[in-house]
Design an enzyme around this catalytic site. Sequence first.
Site, PDB file in Angstrom:
ATOM      1  N   LYS A   1       1.237  -1.407  -0.291  1.00  0.00           N
ATOM      2  CA  LYS A   1       1.024  -0.094   0.064  1.00  0.00           C
ATOM      3  C   LYS A   1       0.880   1.019  -0.001  1.00  0.00           C
ATOM      4  CE  LYS A   1      -3.205   2.610   3.041  1.00  0.00           C
ATOM      5  NZ  LYS A   1      -4.287   2.328   4.260  1.00  0.00           N
TER       6      LYS A   1
ATOM      7  N   LYS B   1     -10.508  12.462   8.347  1.00  0.00           N
ATOM      8  CA  LYS B   1      -9.844  12.302   9.597  1.00  0.00           C
ATOM      9  C   LYS B   1     -10.038  13.055  10.804  1.00  0.00           C
ATOM     10  CE  LYS B   1      -6.326   8.730   8.252  1.00  0.00           C
ATOM     11  NZ  LYS B   1      -7.284   7.424   8.780  1.00  0.00           N
TER      12      LYS B   1
ATOM     13  N   ASP C   1     -12.061   6.979   3.954  1.00  0.00           N
ATOM     14  CA  ASP C   1     -10.927   6.905   4.709  1.00  0.00           C
ATOM     15  C   ASP C   1     -10.400   5.239   4.257  1.00  0.00           C
ATOM     16  OD1 ASP C   1      -8.873   7.515   5.974  1.00  0.00           O
ATOM     17  OD2 ASP C   1     -10.147   7.650   8.179  1.00  0.00           O
TER      18      ASP C   1
ATOM     19  N   GLU D   1      -9.657   3.602   2.185  1.00  0.00           N
ATOM     20  CA  GLU D   1      -9.345   3.714   1.091  1.00  0.00           C
ATOM     21  C   GLU D   1      -7.812   2.593   0.333  1.00  0.00           C
ATOM     22  OE1 GLU D   1      -7.967   4.656   3.394  1.00  0.00           O
ATOM     23  OE2 GLU D   1      -5.986   5.022   2.992  1.00  0.00           O
TER      24      GLU D   1
ATOM     25  N   ARG E   1      -7.597  -0.394   1.235  1.00  0.00           N
ATOM     26  CA  ARG E   1      -8.150  -2.077   0.323  1.00  0.00           C
ATOM     27  C   ARG E   1      -8.403  -2.029  -0.621  1.00  0.00           C
ATOM     28  NH1 ARG E   1     -11.911  -1.862   5.111  1.00  0.00           N
ATOM     29  NH2 ARG E   1     -10.392  -1.212   6.240  1.00  0.00           N
TER      30      ARG E   1
HETATM   31  N1  BES Z   1      -4.339   4.248   7.318  1.00  0.00           N
HETATM   32  C1  BES Z   1      -5.365   3.804   7.893  1.00  0.00           C
HETATM   33  C2  BES Z   1      -4.849   3.116   8.916  1.00  0.00           C
HETATM   34  C3  BES Z   1      -3.609   3.510  10.000  1.00  0.00           C
HETATM   35  C4  BES Z   1      -4.711   4.126  10.715  1.00  0.00           C
HETATM   36  C5  BES Z   1      -2.993   2.742   9.858  1.00  0.00           C
HETATM   37  C6  BES Z   1      -3.783   4.794  11.785  1.00  0.00           C
HETATM   38  C7  BES Z   1      -1.938   3.218  11.105  1.00  0.00           C
HETATM   39  C8  BES Z   1      -2.230   4.073  12.218  1.00  0.00           C
HETATM   40  C9  BES Z   1      -6.195   3.853   6.383  1.00  0.00           C
HETATM   41  O1  BES Z   1      -6.376   4.322   5.779  1.00  0.00           O
HETATM   42  C10 BES Z   1      -7.572   3.530   7.550  1.00  0.00           C
HETATM   43  O2  BES Z   1      -7.994   5.553   7.732  1.00  0.00           O
HETATM   44  N2  BES Z   1      -8.512   2.953   7.760  1.00  0.00           N
HETATM   45  C11 BES Z   1      -9.581   3.176   8.303  1.00  0.00           C
HETATM   46  C12 BES Z   1     -10.112   2.058   8.442  1.00  0.00           C
HETATM   47  C13 BES Z   1     -11.759   2.686   8.177  1.00  0.00           C
HETATM   48  C14 BES Z   1     -12.735   3.297   8.023  1.00  0.00           C
HETATM   49  C15 BES Z   1     -13.119   1.232   8.176  1.00  0.00           C
HETATM   50  C16 BES Z   1      -9.334   3.248   9.596  1.00  0.00           C
HETATM   51  O3  BES Z   1      -8.657   2.013  10.572  1.00  0.00           O
HETATM   52  O4  BES Z   1      -9.840   3.952  10.881  1.00  0.00           O
HETATM   53 ZN    ZN Z   2      -4.338   4.625   4.709  1.00  0.00          ZN
HETATM   54 MG    MG Z   3      -8.067   5.734   5.602  1.00  0.00          MG
END
Ligand code: BES
Ligand code: ZN
Ligand code: MG
Length: 498
Positions: A258, A270, A340, A342, A344
């Site tokens: 990724k 966020k 968010d 994204e 996947r």
């Molecule tokens: N890049 C983030 C995941 C992440 C968050 C990695 C904090 C390291 C530290 C990812 O793109 C994300 O935002 N995931 C969301 C998914 C949710 C919306 C289902 C998450 O984990 O909140």
């Molecule tokens: Zn991300």
């Molecule tokens: Mg994200």
Amino acid sequence: MNMIVSFKEPSLEESKLKTDLLVMFFFENEIKTRDTDKTTAGIIKSAFQQKEFTGKINQSILIRNNKNINKILLIGLGKRNELNFERMMNAASIGSSFMIKSKSSKIKITYRLDDKVFEEYIQAITQGANLGLYKFDKYKKTKTKSVTIHFWGRGKNKRDERNQIGTGMVISSGVSLARDISNMPSSDCTPLMLASRAKKISNKSGLKCRIIKKDQLKKLGMGGIIGVSKGSHQPPVCIVLEHQGGKKNEKPVVIVGKTITFDSGGISIKPSAAMDEMKHDKSGGAAVLGIMESVSRLKIPMNIIGIMPTTENLPGGNAYKPGDVLTFYNKKTAEILNTDAEGRLVLADALALAQDYKPKAIIDLATLTGACIVALGSVASGMMGNNDTLKRMMLNASKACGERIWELPLWPEYKNMIKSDIADIKNIGMGGAGTITAAAFLSNFVGDYPWVHLDIAGTAWKQRGTSQKGYIKNGATGVGVMLIVELLSNWNKYSKLK
Ligand code: BES
Ligand code: ZN
Ligand code: MG
């Protein structure tokens, strides 16, 4: 960091040694003064006797003997029969880390390797020494110093020692490269900038490099990468790296990472606290680049492909929105319920592309879910997959190199949690298990190929004060490079190992 490694004559006397730091390793409760000079021997002995230093794991004490050697650092390795690659690497990194704060710009560090067991661990010591010196100084006015490392060893098997040093240097540079990329601010590491960096690295290390640009991504139907990129002014790219170390028709292993150069969350934006850390959302791709550079320099006799789907995730006026439906490279569709989630979506296209190579295995690395940090913290990466052999291979490689992974289940129940009313699947699940439903989403894009997914959200960079390892510094860790290079270097061994 400018580092040269060389060997000192084993017969050299300590009194003739000129070095800024002499590092000596000790096993727990093994009082041995070895062939150090009398003053040093005396100090070590009394430190043992007064129980100031017993050789316990991670214990270290500094002594000065007022001669040619400025400082002597004694480092504990713990019990002799518990020594492993990771412990040795960490011990070595404590030594070199110690010199980072030194005022002088040229530093000599000497590692005393006078016990036979150290011969097996020269690679670990090289890696630890090098990573202990890592510093991201691109934006510092004063750059870090040049360091010379000497191994003052027995030198009984010079060729093997040289090989181990070479391997350790290559792998630690791979890790440092991954750290550098991940640590770069997004303004200086846009998808196009990263693509040209990848090209340069490829030319230098003998990899093939293909950059799939925006128009081509559209033509190919990569609706995931395109969709996520729409809110940004920066055009997306997909970077494909090829190492041909095996026969032409041999099936490759494909490594996908990724590579979100900045993840603001998009329209599902966020919170602002710690949003800066989302420059690290390219850590999976950064690891792929470090892995590919390493396998090429190590001339690993296998075909290996690296894929880095690369874009920003921003909430610009043209951004993709909750409710949208995206169509991926394999023609499957997904309903977007949260922009968010994204990672996947870009991985979906990249994993589908991986299938074009009819691979013997697909491995992906991604800072995919905050939920993985809830589950495992920063101690281990989450592992999920569809193939028991490949998962076992990963676990064994993990034990060997010390980069921890832990399996989470990927049962059919989780796959049901991402069914959509209007598209094939939706991009978030309800009802918890966020790390697993993300992996369940990915499983739609790997066909029947053996596949393992690593969620490195908790391990890709050091959250303040979390790690006590000398080879892990603030910022990006380069996680995944050591693990995957270990796996690929010993693929046949691991495929047979129980
Ligand atoms: N890049 C983030 C995941 C992440 C968050 C990695 C904090 C390291 C530290 C990812 O793109 C994300 O935002 N995931 C969301 C998914 C949710 C919306 C289902 C998450 O984990 O909140
Ligand atoms: Zn991300
Ligand atoms: Mg994200």
